[in-house]
Design a protein around this motif. Structure first.
Motif, PDB file in Angstrom:
ATOM      1  N   LEU A  18      20.478  31.640  29.062  1.00  0.00           N
ATOM      2  CA  LEU A  18      21.562  32.669  29.249  1.00  0.00           C
ATOM      3  C   LEU A  18      21.041  33.502  27.779  1.00  0.00           C
ATOM      4  O   LEU A  18      21.216  32.921  26.784  1.00  0.00           O
ATOM      5  CB  LEU A  18      22.925  32.306  29.186  1.00  0.00           C
ATOM      6  N   ILE A  19      20.854  34.868  28.055  1.00  0.00           N
ATOM      7  CA  ILE A  19      20.650  35.604  26.982  1.00  0.00           C
ATOM      8  C   ILE A  19      22.027  36.440  26.687  1.00  0.00           C
ATOM      9  O   ILE A  19      22.391  37.079  27.436  1.00  0.00           O
ATOM     10  CB  ILE A  19      19.478  36.381  27.314  1.00  0.00           C
ATOM     11  N   LEU A  20      22.257  36.365  25.579  1.00  0.00           N
ATOM     12  CA  LEU A  20      23.526  36.783  25.110  1.00  0.00           C
ATOM     13  C   LEU A  20      23.350  37.777  24.215  1.00  0.00           C
ATOM     14  O   LEU A  20      23.109  37.772  23.508  1.00  0.00           O
ATOM     15  CB  LEU A  20      24.412  35.646  24.735  1.00  0.00           C
ATOM     16  N   ASP A  78      28.236  21.749  22.448  1.00  0.00           N
ATOM     17  CA  ASP A  78      29.580  21.026  22.584  1.00  0.00           C
ATOM     18  C   ASP A  78      29.484  19.522  22.084  1.00  0.00           C
ATOM     19  O   ASP A  78      30.230  18.562  22.681  1.00  0.00           O
ATOM     20  CB  ASP A  78      30.140  21.171  23.928  1.00  0.00           C
ATOM     21  N   VAL A 125       4.321  21.118  29.125  1.00  0.00           N
ATOM     22  CA  VAL A 125       5.534  21.649  29.341  1.00  0.00           C
ATOM     23  C   VAL A 125       5.195  23.208  29.832  1.00  0.00           C
ATOM     24  O   VAL A 125       4.327  23.881  29.333  1.00  0.00           O
ATOM     25  CB  VAL A 125       6.175  22.012  27.989  1.00  0.00           C
ATOM     26  N   ARG A 126       5.642  23.478  31.010  1.00  0.00           N
ATOM     27  CA  ARG A 126       5.526  24.585  31.909  1.00  0.00           C
ATOM     28  C   ARG A 126       5.626  25.877  30.889  1.00  0.00           C
ATOM     29  O   ARG A 126       6.760  25.929  30.217  1.00  0.00           O
ATOM     30  CB  ARG A 126       6.602  24.757  32.882  1.00  0.00           C
ATOM     31  N   ASN A 127       4.940  26.773  30.810  1.00  0.00           N
ATOM     32  CA  ASN A 127       5.080  28.121  30.312  1.00  0.00           C
ATOM     33  C   ASN A 127       5.890  29.063  31.213  1.00  0.00           C
ATOM     34  O   ASN A 127       5.136  29.624  32.062  1.00  0.00           O
ATOM     35  CB  ASN A 127       3.558  28.388  29.922  1.00  0.00           C
ATOM     36  N   ASP A 128       6.933  29.390  30.751  1.00  0.00           N
ATOM     37  CA  ASP A 128       7.744  29.859  31.714  1.00  0.00           C
ATOM     38  C   ASP A 128       7.414  31.611  31.444  1.00  0.00           C
ATOM     39  O   ASP A 128       7.533  32.179  32.751  1.00  0.00           O
ATOM     40  CB  ASP A 128       9.286  29.918  31.006  1.00  0.00           C
ATOM     41  N   GLU A 166      27.754  29.751  30.879  1.00  0.00           N
ATOM     42  CA  GLU A 166      26.786  28.898  30.310  1.00  0.00           C
ATOM     43  C   GLU A 166      26.831  27.525  31.169  1.00  0.00           C
ATOM     44  O   GLU A 166      25.547  27.092  31.470  1.00  0.00           O
ATOM     45  CB  GLU A 166      27.049  28.823  28.924  1.00  0.00           C
ATOM     46  N   LEU A 205      18.552  36.757  21.771  1.00  0.00           N
ATOM     47  CA  LEU A 205      18.938  35.543  21.506  1.00  0.00           C
ATOM     48  C   LEU A 205      19.260  34.548  22.575  1.00  0.00           C
ATOM     49  O   LEU A 205      20.004  35.143  23.308  1.00  0.00           O
ATOM     50  CB  LEU A 205      20.250  35.759  20.595  1.00  0.00           C
ATOM     51  N   ILE A 206      18.617  33.477  22.601  1.00  0.00           N
ATOM     52  CA  ILE A 206      18.914  32.803  24.054  1.00  0.00           C
ATOM     53  C   ILE A 206      19.939  31.716  23.158  1.00  0.00           C
ATOM     54  O   ILE A 206      19.511  30.863  22.449  1.00  0.00           O
ATOM     55  CB  ILE A 206      17.684  32.030  24.547  1.00  0.00           C
ATOM     56  N   LEU A 207      21.206  31.578  23.837  1.00  0.00           N
ATOM     57  CA  LEU A 207      22.140  30.927  23.463  1.00  0.00           C
ATOM     58  C   LEU A 207      22.702  29.785  23.940  1.00  0.00           C
ATOM     59  O   LEU A 207      22.685  29.881  25.524  1.00  0.00           O
ATOM     60  CB  LEU A 207      23.493  31.773  22.873  1.00  0.00           C
ATOM     61  N   GLY A 208      22.541  28.672  23.393  1.00  0.00           N
ATOM     62  CA  GLY A 208      23.481  27.497  24.380  1.00  0.00           C
ATOM     63  C   GLY A 208      24.363  26.520  23.390  1.00  0.00           C
ATOM     64  O   GLY A 208      24.344  26.678  22.048  1.00  0.00           O
ATOM     65  N   SER A 209      25.308  26.189  23.911  1.00  0.00           N
ATOM     66  CA  SER A 209      26.230  25.550  23.064  1.00  0.00           C
ATOM     67  C   SER A 209      26.322  23.849  23.572  1.00  0.00           C
ATOM     68  O   SER A 209      26.280  23.681  24.591  1.00  0.00           O
ATOM     69  CB  SER A 209      27.569  25.982  23.173  1.00  0.00           C
ATOM     70  N   TYR A 258      18.937  21.843  26.307  1.00  0.00           N
ATOM     71  CA  TYR A 258      18.703  23.251  25.895  1.00  0.00           C
ATOM     72  C   TYR A 258      17.209  23.162  25.060  1.00  0.00           C
ATOM     73  O   TYR A 258      16.480  24.235  25.084  1.00  0.00           O
ATOM     74  CB  TYR A 258      19.635  23.668  24.825  1.00  0.00           C
ATOM     75  N   ARG A 266      19.677  25.370  35.286  1.00  0.00           N
ATOM     76  CA  ARG A 266      18.537  25.362  34.449  1.00  0.00           C
ATOM     77  C   ARG A 266      18.141  26.805  34.181  1.00  0.00           C
ATOM     78  O   ARG A 266      16.719  27.131  34.191  1.00  0.00           O
ATOM     79  CB  ARG A 266      17.134  24.479  35.085  1.00  0.00           C
ATOM     80  N   ASP A 315      14.703  21.299  25.980  1.00  0.00           N
ATOM     81  CA  ASP A 315      13.805  21.351  26.895  1.00  0.00           C
ATOM     82  C   ASP A 315      13.690  23.009  27.316  1.00  0.00           C
ATOM     83  O   ASP A 315      12.334  23.490  27.473  1.00  0.00           O
ATOM     84  CB  ASP A 315      14.391  20.714  28.151  1.00  0.00           C
ATOM     85  N   LEU A 316      14.867  23.535  27.509  1.00  0.00           N
ATOM     86  CA  LEU A 316      14.588  24.987  28.088  1.00  0.00           C
ATOM     87  C   LEU A 316      14.012  25.806  27.006  1.00  0.00           C
ATOM     88  O   LEU A 316      13.048  26.613  27.337  1.00  0.00           O
ATOM     89  CB  LEU A 316      16.046  25.421  28.206  1.00  0.00           C
ATOM     90  N   ARG A 361      23.646  17.625  26.354  1.00  0.00           N
ATOM     91  CA  ARG A 361      23.513  18.859  26.456  1.00  0.00           C
ATOM     92  C   ARG A 361      22.372  19.647  25.614  1.00  0.00           C
ATOM     93  O   ARG A 361      21.626  20.603  25.928  1.00  0.00           O
ATOM     94  CB  ARG A 361      24.719  19.449  26.461  1.00  0.00           C
ATOM     95  N   GLU A 395      11.806  25.079  24.838  1.00  0.00           N
ATOM     96  CA  GLU A 395      10.516  24.552  24.958  1.00  0.00           C
ATOM     97  C   GLU A 395       9.798  25.514  26.079  1.00  0.00           C
ATOM     98  O   GLU A 395       8.463  25.855  25.932  1.00  0.00           O
ATOM     99  CB  GLU A 395      10.147  23.200  24.960  1.00  0.00           C
ATOM    100  N   GLU A 396      10.027  25.317  27.173  1.00  0.00           N
ATOM    101  CA  GLU A 396       9.550  26.056  28.311  1.00  0.00           C
ATOM    102  C   GLU A 396       9.562  27.554  28.058  1.00  0.00           C
ATOM    103  O   GLU A 396       8.617  28.280  28.309  1.00  0.00           O
ATOM    104  CB  GLU A 396      10.351  25.743  29.564  1.00  0.00           C
ATOM    105  N   GLN A 397      10.632  27.914  27.359  1.00  0.00           N
ATOM    106  CA  GLN A 397      10.428  29.530  26.953  1.00  0.00           C
ATOM    107  C   GLN A 397       9.453  29.784  26.008  1.00  0.00           C
ATOM    108  O   GLN A 397       9.189  31.012  25.726  1.00  0.00           O
ATOM    109  CB  GLN A 397      12.067  29.903  26.717  1.00  0.00           C
ATOM    110  N   ARG A 398       9.057  28.729  25.331  1.00  0.00           N
ATOM    111  CA  ARG A 398       8.245  28.978  24.048  1.00  0.00           C
ATOM    112  C   ARG A 398       8.787  29.878  23.171  1.00  0.00           C
ATOM    113  O   ARG A 398       8.065  30.928  22.681  1.00  0.00           O
ATOM    114  CB  ARG A 398       6.997  29.600  24.672  1.00  0.00           C
TER     115      ARG A 398
END
Lengths: 343, 343
Positions: free
Chosen positions: A106-108, B112, A60-63, A96, B106-110, B121, A103, B123-124, B117, B126-129
DNA sequence: TCTGCGCGTTGAAAGGTTTCAATAGCAGAC
DNA sequence: GTCTGCTATTGAAACCTTTCAACGCGCAGA
């Protein structure tokens, strides 16, 4: 350094890197990167092979590394004014959804109308090197926004206009909204109208109120009263309506500055035994879902919230792609939604 | 390389790095880093001086580099089930407030309620670690969560329990909540009670319903009916109530699975001319702000949402600090809130 | 005067990705 | 058989911070 041992069982001790993938696939890291970012540059055979290895190793790519290299975070920061008002969460939802298509995370943050919290989030976003920022400003943040932009962060202002034409913005035509609401009340025969909301200083309030006043002035015998409130929540609506009921000359229609206020108004009237819409009509603003779900479904002036979010992101992404892109103020049209509360 | 020229005017061409600060202050990068992270290790004179230079140059730490070095992102990811339900945004707000104290984004995803979906998120994140993850699961994500944890991401489940005792969780005692609501209705003399909500498979629904059933069974002549709905929004409540009104044997009390449903019920009854609470009492669940603001203020079983958010973050941060920390299921107590709708 | 100690500071390495100039390999043209 | 031109691949540099072993210096004790 068991480079060649990378087998099916993911030895998850340390995170798998491009280097590991390269070694396992027998190619260079450059090629792996190409597979990831420019697959068309890679020969089909290599592509296929590397992709398989990636899957097998669970790479998994390290962002963070990607960001470091790129100098900017793919994430977008958003400072919302008040998460408790569905109007803003609906905008955030539009944001969002659109962002997910790209891809981008969103940092909220929600400022809750507090300049200090707003400032804290701006600090945070700056450290994060977010590539774009969406904000409904509370405090005096123009200098900060300028600095952010100088540092390469795109900025779009939501539900406000800065006036200075410095930053792109997305908002709704409040003058038109005020006009629509007032016209509707007047056309259904109401003449003693009260506008509840505030504070007076808010541009939106000014516009909606002023437009309503013009419409009222154009009709003989019609009057408009302004009941100012400090906040724009249900409590404010409740108190405003109670004051009106206690005073002389009860209105036959109430134009609430937003739906939260309108819900409070509806409650106060209901509890006082005032019939809606027979005795008093109510119209709100925003058309949040709760307006339609109220005991007496509320008429409202609809703001296209999801579209606002979408438009804001589109402006933002355009500005990120081309920092020289023109500053644009997008003004969306509100729409009158008639329900039971105005008969 | 105008190293010594770093003056008040920020030449913002390229971002200011520790190296620039070090050069301008005449110290090594290591010292600058110490000023930032271990000020007590630095002599007062140096500290003061470097801090001044930092201010003068407008240096802002690059979090990506820090992350890369640390191997983990300071941010916390959160997947919310449904942003349109204030219940969840209130939890998110509690999370956000607590997180702000720790200066963590805080990285937020919903999701729904959509498994796809949700997966995107994950995946995302995970990339963000991200160092921690808060989730109210929709789909079959246990394997993913396990993998995330293997890779060093702390996980806390919110408003659900996994049953498997694998992940810490925060939830409210639904059995007790169901009991409170039913008891209250029975004590106010109601005997023909309907429970509206669903789907049946949801653990929460099962618990609330089952507890209510037990209470009802304990009272002579009392009956409980279950009206299942596919979703838990106002629309579902409206339709459920309409069905009840159309059928024979109208209930004298309705226990709605949550406040959104309750609001829908209130609307249907109001529009049908049924008096609340005289003819039919209504009680909801969650006690979102809109329950108190309804035309007839709604009684409800309060879930301490902000506290849930706080507790979840505390568990999460504890797990991040000590990956061997024990798995804990925190169960918070609901509270009966009596308002007009139950007389 | 010398040794040892501690404090404050240094400098280089590490972390994972992307980019890009350079290289290798190969087919086709002469 | 050699050269040209192209494509696919390579390998190292760069991004910025943190960490840590090593170093220098002044001072107390011998």
């Amino acid at each position: 350094m068991t480079t060649s041992e990378a087998t099916t069982n993911g030895d998850t001790s340390r995170s798998v890197s491009v280097k590991d993938v390269a070694a396992a696939a027998g190619v260079s890291v450059g090629t792996v990167s190409n597979v990831l970012n420019r697959p068309e540059k890679v020969s089909p055979a290599t592509l296929e092979h590397v992709q398989q290895v990636i899957g097998r190793l669970g790479f998994v790519r390290n962002d963070a590394a990607r960001q470091l290299r790129a100098g900017t975070n793919r994430a977008i920061g958003m400072v919302v004014l008040d998460v408790r008002n569905p109007f803003f969460t609906d905008i955030a939802r539009g944001v969002e959804l659109r962002l997910a298509e790209h891809r981008r995370p969103l940092i909220l943050g929600s400022s809750d109308q507090d300049a200090e919290r707003e400032s804290t989030y701006l600090d945070l976003f700056e450290e994060q090197r977010v590539s774009g920022l969406l904000i409904t400003p509370v405090g005096k943040v123009l200098p900060r926004l300028r600095r952010l932009r100088e540092r390469g962060t795109a900025v779009v202002v939501v539900d406000r206009r800065t006036g200075s034409r410095e930053f792109s913005s997305v908002a709704v035509d409040d003058v038109r909204g005020g006009r629509l609401a007032a016209q509707h009340l007047l056309e259904s025969g109401r003449r003693r109208i009260a506008f509840i909301g505030g504070p007076r200083g808010l541009t939106q309030i000014k516009h909606r109120l002023h437009a309503a006043q013009e419409e009222v002035d154009a009709v003989d015998g019609a009057r408009l009263r302004f009941v100012e409130t400090g906040t724009m929540d249900a409590d404010a609506g409740r108190r405003g309506a109670e004051d009106l009921l206690a005073g002389p000359d009860r209105p036959d229609a109430i134009f609430a500055a937003n739906d939260l206020v309108a819900l409070g108004v509806l409650q106060a009237l209901t509890l006082a035994g005032v019939r809606v819409p027979e005795d008093v009509a109510i119209i709100g603003f925003d058309d949040i879902d709760f307006a339609a779900s109220a005991a007496i479904p509320l008429s409202s002036v609809r703001q296209p919230r999801a579209e606002m979010g979408r438009a804001a992101i589109d402006l933002l992404l355009a500005a990120i792609d081309d920092p020289a892109a023109q500053v644009r103020d997008i003004v969306l049209e509100p729409e009158l939604v008639v329900r039971r509360s105005t008969g």
